[in-house]
Motif scaffolding. Structure first.
Motif, PDB file in Angstrom:
ATOM      1  N   PHE A  65      -5.213   7.835  -0.554  1.00  0.00           N
ATOM      2  CA  PHE A  65      -5.649   6.486  -0.931  1.00  0.00           C
ATOM      3  C   PHE A  65      -4.501   5.493  -0.828  1.00  0.00           C
ATOM      4  O   PHE A  65      -4.667   4.375  -0.312  1.00  0.00           O
ATOM      5  N   THR A  66      -3.341   5.867  -1.322  1.00  0.00           N
ATOM      6  CA  THR A  66      -2.187   4.967  -1.301  1.00  0.00           C
ATOM      7  C   THR A  66      -1.819   4.586   0.125  1.00  0.00           C
ATOM      8  O   THR A  66      -1.554   3.408   0.423  1.00  0.00           O
ATOM      9  N   ALA A  67      -1.812   5.584   1.018  1.00  0.00           N
ATOM     10  CA  ALA A  67      -1.492   5.308   2.416  1.00  0.00           C
ATOM     11  C   ALA A  67      -2.548   4.402   3.045  1.00  0.00           C
ATOM     12  O   ALA A  67      -2.222   3.450   3.774  1.00  0.00           O
ATOM     13  N   ALA A  68      -3.818   4.683   2.768  1.00  0.00           N
ATOM     14  CA  ALA A  68      -4.895   3.883   3.347  1.00  0.00           C
ATOM     15  C   ALA A  68      -4.878   2.455   2.830  1.00  0.00           C
ATOM     16  O   ALA A  68      -5.157   1.505   3.576  1.00  0.00           O
ATOM     17  N   ALA A  69      -4.553   2.303   1.551  1.00  0.00           N
ATOM     18  CA  ALA A  69      -4.536   0.954   0.965  1.00  0.00           C
ATOM     19  C   ALA A  69      -3.450   0.077   1.566  1.00  0.00           C
ATOM     20  O   ALA A  69      -3.522  -1.154   1.469  1.00  0.00           O
ATOM     21  N   ARG A  70      -2.445   0.717   2.210  1.00  0.00           N
ATOM     22  CA  ARG A  70      -1.355  -0.047   2.826  1.00  0.00           C
ATOM     23  C   ARG A  70      -1.627  -0.378   4.289  1.00  0.00           C
ATOM     24  O   ARG A  70      -0.842  -1.098   4.907  1.00  0.00           O
ATOM     25  N   VAL A  71      -2.730   0.137   4.842  1.00  0.00           N
ATOM     26  CA  VAL A  71      -3.041  -0.146   6.243  1.00  0.00           C
ATOM     27  C   VAL A  71      -3.249  -1.638   6.444  1.00  0.00           C
ATOM     28  O   VAL A  71      -2.684  -2.257   7.350  1.00  0.00           O
ATOM     29  N   ARG A  72      -4.096  -2.192   5.600  1.00  0.00           N
ATOM     30  CA  ARG A  72      -4.330  -3.645   5.585  1.00  0.00           C
ATOM     31  C   ARG A  72      -4.413  -4.037   4.124  1.00  0.00           C
ATOM     32  O   ARG A  72      -5.369  -3.700   3.439  1.00  0.00           O
ATOM     33  N   VAL A  73      -3.401  -4.722   3.641  1.00  0.00           N
ATOM     34  CA  VAL A  73      -3.306  -5.014   2.218  1.00  0.00           C
ATOM     35  C   VAL A  73      -4.485  -5.861   1.766  1.00  0.00           C
ATOM     36  O   VAL A  73      -4.756  -6.923   2.343  1.00  0.00           O
ATOM     37  N   ARG A  74      -5.204  -5.385   0.761  1.00  0.00           N
ATOM     38  CA  ARG A  74      -6.367  -6.084   0.227  1.00  0.00           C
ATOM     39  C   ARG A  74      -6.285  -6.098  -1.293  1.00  0.00           C
ATOM     40  O   ARG A  74      -5.587  -5.278  -1.889  1.00  0.00           O
ATOM     41  N   PRO A  75      -7.010  -7.001  -1.948  1.00  0.00           N
ATOM     42  CA  PRO A  75      -7.083  -6.958  -3.413  1.00  0.00           C
ATOM     43  C   PRO A  75      -7.679  -5.632  -3.873  1.00  0.00           C
ATOM     44  O   PRO A  75      -8.490  -5.016  -3.173  1.00  0.00           O
ATOM     45  N   TRP A  76      -7.306  -5.169  -5.053  1.00  0.00           N
ATOM     46  CA  TRP A  76      -7.820  -3.904  -5.575  1.00  0.00           C
ATOM     47  C   TRP A  76      -9.334  -3.933  -5.712  1.00  0.00           C
ATOM     48  O   TRP A  76      -9.991  -2.885  -5.648  1.00  0.00           O
TER      49      TRP A  76
END
Length: 221
Positions: A65-76
């Motif tokens: 999840f952490t790696a995927a969330a950094r692919v394109r930074v979006r609000p939580w």
């Protein structure tokens, strides 16, 4: 709030690149850590080594999840990390309890599931990992990313599709059968509430009941 309304009114959801990155990183961590730890079992001790393996599904999912969330930074909020209501949490806890009864029935019919590995470990530590770390990590990845992306293609794709992926990574029956039921329930909770927390709650209650049942059966509780 329905899933389709949620996707229209909140931050843009993640997409297929996030699913790919999340699953790949989760798989790498899940499959590479055990052989890396194998030469150090004596130094770690059987208890610590066992606890790491119990927590590994959650740790690997959090890494994905952490790696995927950094692919394109979006609000939580794009991953469902938004507030929910008390009523939704109560419904989720009840749903998790029902899922645990189904899993107990599946285990009785097909054999013990993955929670059986907690039987030889300290009860408090096993509960902490299986009720907090594993549900949070897996819900972040499978409902926060996979369900969210697939809901763009409709409720059936979002709920059933993500549940099938969730079941697939849990291996053969009985684990896959229990995971499919839990995945269907938590994905639907995610779709209906627009929040990840009901899914986390249901998953945590399910794991709590299953872990207590295993610990009680082994005399560890």
């Amino acid at each position: 709030m329905s899933g389709s309304t949620f996707l229209r009114t909140q931050a843009p959801p993640p997409g297929w690149p996030e699913i790919a990155v999340a699953l790949v990183i989760m798989g790498v961590v899940a499959f590479r850590v055990p052989p890396l730890l194998a030469p150090h079992v004596a130094a770690l001790g059987p208890v610590l080594h066992g606890l790491v393996l119990v927590a590994l599904p959650g740790i690997a999912a959090i890494a994905g999840f952490t790696a995927a969330a950094r692919v394109r930074v979006r609000p939580w909020a794009a991953f469902g990390l938004v507030r929910t209501t008390r009523d939704q949490l109560v419904v989720a806890a009840t749903a998790g309890l029902v899922c645990s009864f189904v899993s107990i029935g599946v285990a009785a019919a097909l054999g013990p599931g993955p929670a059986s590995g907690a039987g030889g470990l300290p009860a408090a530590a096993a509960l902490l990992l299986l009720v907090l770390v594993v549900p949070l990590g897996q819900e972040l990845l499978f409902r926060g990313i996979v369900t969210t992306v697939l809901l763009r293609h409709g409720a059936v794709a979002g709920v059933l599709g993500s549940a099938l992926v969730f079941a697939a990574v849990h291996g053969p029956a009985p684990a896959a059968v229990s995971a499919l039921v839990l995945g269907l329930v938590t994905a639907e909770l995610r779709r209906r509430s627009g929040s990840l927390w009901p899914a986390v709650t249901a998953h945590a209650v399910h794991n709590l009941v299953m872990t207590v049942a295993v610990l009680a059966s082994t005399g560890a509780a």
